[in-house]
Design a protein around this motif. Structure first.
Motif, mmCIF file in Angstrom:
data_model
loop_
_atom_site.group_PDB
_atom_site.id
_atom_site.type_symbol
_atom_site.label_atom_id
_atom_site.label_comp_id
_atom_site.label_asym_id
_atom_site.label_seq_id
_atom_site.Cartn_x
_atom_site.Cartn_y
_atom_site.Cartn_z
ATOM 1 N N GLU A 178 -6.262 -42.258 27.925
ATOM 2 C CA GLU A 178 -6.652 -40.835 27.876
ATOM 3 C C GLU A 178 -6.020 -40.133 26.678
ATOM 4 O OE1 GLU A 178 -6.841 -40.410 32.734
ATOM 5 O OE2 GLU A 178 -5.205 -39.504 31.601
ATOM 6 N N ILE A 179 -4.696 -40.291 26.555
ATOM 7 C CA ILE A 179 -4.003 -39.597 25.455
ATOM 8 C C ILE A 179 -4.444 -40.188 24.113
ATOM 9 C CG2 ILE A 179 -1.746 -39.035 24.449
ATOM 10 C CD1 ILE A 179 -0.610 -39.022 27.279
ATOM 11 N N GLY A 180 -4.644 -41.517 24.086
ATOM 12 C CA GLY A 180 -5.101 -42.165 22.842
ATOM 13 C C GLY A 180 -6.445 -41.627 22.395
ATOM 14 N N THR A 181 -7.366 -41.496 23.340
ATOM 15 C CA THR A 181 -8.695 -40.972 22.992
ATOM 16 C C THR A 181 -8.573 -39.531 22.506
ATOM 17 O OG1 THR A 181 -9.576 -42.355 24.738
ATOM 18 C CG2 THR A 181 -11.049 -40.697 23.860
ATOM 19 N N MET A 182 -7.707 -38.760 23.165
ATOM 20 C CA MET A 182 -7.499 -37.374 22.714
ATOM 21 C C MET A 182 -6.912 -37.343 21.309
ATOM 22 S SD MET A 182 -6.019 -35.491 26.088
ATOM 23 C CE MET A 182 -6.107 -33.834 25.434
ATOM 24 N N LYS A 183 -6.025 -38.288 21.036
ATOM 25 C CA LYS A 183 -5.402 -38.350 19.701
ATOM 26 C C LYS A 183 -6.466 -38.667 18.651
ATOM 27 C CE LYS A 183 -1.722 -38.190 17.256
ATOM 28 N NZ LYS A 183 -0.967 -39.303 16.720
ATOM 29 N N VAL A 184 -7.295 -39.684 18.950
ATOM 30 C CA VAL A 184 -8.327 -40.109 17.999
ATOM 31 C C VAL A 184 -9.347 -38.987 17.770
ATOM 32 C CG1 VAL A 184 -10.238 -41.732 17.734
ATOM 33 C CG2 VAL A 184 -8.039 -42.550 18.490
ATOM 34 N N ASN A 185 -9.648 -38.220 18.828
ATOM 35 C CA ASN A 185 -10.630 -37.130 18.694
ATOM 36 C C ASN A 185 -10.019 -35.832 18.180
ATOM 37 O OD1 ASN A 185 -12.632 -38.764 19.637
ATOM 38 N ND2 ASN A 185 -12.477 -38.064 21.749
ATOM 39 N N GLU A 186 -8.773 -35.909 17.731
ATOM 40 C CA GLU A 186 -8.069 -34.750 17.170
ATOM 41 C C GLU A 186 -7.785 -33.659 18.210
ATOM 42 O OE1 GLU A 186 -9.098 -34.099 12.735
ATOM 43 O OE2 GLU A 186 -10.970 -34.561 13.697
#
Lengths: 372, 280
Positions: free
Chosen positions: A229-237
């Protein structure tokens, strides 16, 4: 393809018809056979009869040009049709046919690989220590001002990590109790000491295997989910958006998740302990000729309050580790979906590795400072 | 990218002369998501060798139409013929045969993040051909050279800038020498220079290789510079409201929606003007 060797040392090869991906391999082999002979000094490739010419055919021609030039011979393309000219305007022919064009990557030396691995491990350890500091600061700040904690998120993650995990944790713990009980009975039966199966199963499940198995399952279910979840949020800025809006991402994202784990894991451990004992009881009564009350009395006599406390302390520590590692790996994701996948895998692997290390340390500590 | 920057973008890109065969034919296409109808009996044709633009406001079904043309979704009714073959009905080998004729440049590039640029480009070549690796390496470098990229074969997509990602994605789309190239918002996320360079690249690919290009875009400058012909969709009628050359649509269309679109005016007609009459 036709060869004209009448003007040696000049050789002319004429190509005609449709040349595409399906013919490229054969064309390449035929042309290579035609040009590897030393009997000529210059090669002319006549393309005037070409009806269709795609980039794979062009790649073949470039490779032949490169091979010919590398052998110190002259090369000339003649009879260029519109299709060929069109392709040639789009590419840098000189660069593509230069002898050095086909570069091979150098393999990395073993020492360099070892050094790289060691540096990466050190960097990872440093990142973990820094993140532990950040998380501790954010957690302390949240406790000083409990209204700042995102309680709705905390309850949501508590439900997902706790209530939703009950069937899996329950089943695994029951089976664990059954297996332990069975193995213990098989040995103890030989000495007529069936009743001690209750002691063995009880202590193992409450002090060691219950917390361990529960937290490994939590790492697999929730730690990986946190990282993804946090990784996807990181990648999506989205994490950058939080920062620019003045939020501390660790406090906003990691604190509710970590708090949720520390709240639900003790409950899961107690639940796991009960089902583990139930598993042992089923085997003991079913296969070891024990009575239900006898088994329960023996368990009650053996398992002290400190044993339960020991299991809970261990489990709570594992929960902090799983939460920290899951969130940290999520924040470490960079740039792509593959990176999120790596973070997720790494969250589980690192968490399990650290759980085992922490288990070893705590077991030794309890041995020396309490009843181990 | 010296070549691309040297080529000037003309006000309008002229269509290849002469009567050309139809390469994409859309017949009475109806697309529904649940109860909602997005496209209602849409029909048009795209000719071989032209650059064709699909225009329209947000939510008019441009991307939906493009997904139908690429065979990513099945319509509720109607069909899409790619070079004579119906992509909406094709399955298995037949579908694969049609897909080999098309290349797709997705809006985000959609490069596979776990693969290097070279692996992204060579993916289909390795699957559909028996070319030796040395030959595939030459093709990879050729394709990258075509889009003005050098020495990025071993880079991961995450290491590339937005413009480079688009170019690398274009190289991947062109890997199998497709007859039709579909581009979804090719200039989105690029600065004006990068967008103009990409436009030039598309024009060059069209002129040099004769590849038919279908572009979905909002970018007015890009539409005028690149497209030979365009259709405009509208969500109120769920169909095409205008078809023709971009310049004709801009200057001679009677439809207020088309006029507003090409002249960048608000639908309500509210348009701030300075005293000198210039738009703010």
């Amino acid at each position: 393809m036709s060869l004209d060797d009448s003007h040696l040392p000049e050789r002319t090869i004429s190509l005609a018809g449709r040349l595409s991906l399906t013919d490229a391999t054969t064309l390449h082999e035929d042309l290579l056979n035609g040009v590897t002979s030393d009997a000529f000094e210059s090669l002319k490739l006549n393309l005037s009869g070409i009806e269709y010419f795609d980039s794979s055919a062009m790649a073949v021609v470039f490779d032949i040009e490169r091979t010919t030039k590398a052998a110190g011979k002259k090369f000339e393309l003649t009879g260029l049709t519109e299709a060929v000219k069109g392709l040639l305007t789009l590419v840098d022919r000189e660069k593509l046919t230069a002898p050095s064009a086909a570069k091979k990557p150098k393999p990395e030396r073993i020492l360099a690989q070892l050094g790289g691995g060691a540096l990466s491990f050190l960097a990872d350890t440093k990142a973990f220590i820094v993140f532990v500091g950040d998380a501790a600061g954010a957690m302390a700040g949240s406790f000083v001002n409990p209204r700042s904690i995102r309680w709705r998120d905390t309850l949501f993650y508590a439900e997902r990590a706790g209530a939703d995990a009950l069937p899996l944790v329950g089943l695994v713990s029951l089976l664990l109790g059954l297996i332990l009980g069975f193995q213990a009975l098989m040995q103890l039966k030989q000495f007529g000491a069936n009743i001690y199966a209750a002691d063995l199963v009880g202590l193992s499940v409450v002090c060691e295997l219950g917390p361990l198995m529960t937290c490994i399952l939590v790492a697999g279910r929730s730690g990986s989910a946190f990282a993804a979840e946090i990784g996807t949020m990181k990648v999506n800025e989205e994490v950058d958006a939080l920062v620019t809006m003045g939020f501390d991402p660790v406090r906003f994202l990691a604190v509710p998740r970590m708090l949720a784990l520390t709240l639900v894991v003790p409950v899961l451990i107690v639940y796991s302990g009960f089902l583990g004992l139930l598993g042992g009881l089923i085997v003991g009564v079913g296969m070891g000729d024990l009575t239900v009350s006898g088994y329960l009395l023996e368990s009650q006599k053996t398992i002290q309050l400190w044993d339960i406390g020991q299991g809970l302390i261990k489990g709570e520590t594992y929960a902090v580790v799983v939460g920290l590692v899951g969130c940290m790996r999520g924040f470490q994701a960079r740039g792509s979906a593959a990176s999120v996948g790596q973070s997720t895998t790494s969250a589980v692997v690192t968490a399990i590795f650290l759980i085992i290390i922490v288990d070893a340390v705590l077991t030794l500590m309890f041995q020396y400072f309490g009843r181990g | 990218m010296a070549e691309a920057t040297e080529t000037k973008i003309s006000a309008t890109n002229t269509a290849p002369a002469g009567k050309r065969p139809v390469i994409v034919q859309v017949r009475d296409l109806v697309v529904r998501y649940g109860e909602a109808t997005i496209l209602d009996s849409v029909s048009f044709e795209i000719y071989q060798g032209e650059i064709f633009a699909i225009l329209g406001g947000s939510g008019c079904g441009k991307s939906t139409l493009l997904r139908q043309l690429m065979g990513l979704e099945k319509p509720a009714a109607g069909n899409v013929l790619i070079d004579g073959d119906d992509i909406t009905a094709a399955e298995g080998d037949e579908q694969e045969k049609i897909l080999r004729k098309i290349g797709i440049l997705f809006q985000s590039g959609a490069l596979f993040g776990s693969m290097t640029v070279a692996e992204n480009i060579s993916l289909r070549l390795l699957e559909y051909s028996d070319l030796p690796q040395a030959m595939i390496d030459v093709i990879i470098r050729m394709k990258l050279s075509m889009v003005g990229l050098d020495n990025v074969e071993d880079e991961m997509p995450s290491e590339l800038s937005g413009g480079m990602k688009k170019r690398a994605a274009l190289a991947r789309a062109m890997a199998m020498d497709p007859r039709i190239l579909f581009c979804d918002e090719p200039s989105s996320g690029l600065d004006p220079i990068g967008a103009a360079e990409l436009d030039n690249l598309l024009i060059q690919l069209n002129r040099s290789l004769g590849v038919t290009i279908v572009v979905v875009t909002h970018d007015l400058a890009s539409i005028s510079a690149v497209a030979h012909r365009a259709i405009m969709l509208d969500k109120s009628v769920k169909n095409i409201i205008a078809e023709g050359k971009p310049l004709d649509l801009k200057e001679h269309s009677d439809n207020p929606l088309v006029k507003n679109f090409f002249n960048r005016m608000a639908e309500s007609g509210v348009n701030l003007k300075t005293k000198s009459g210039k738009e703010k």
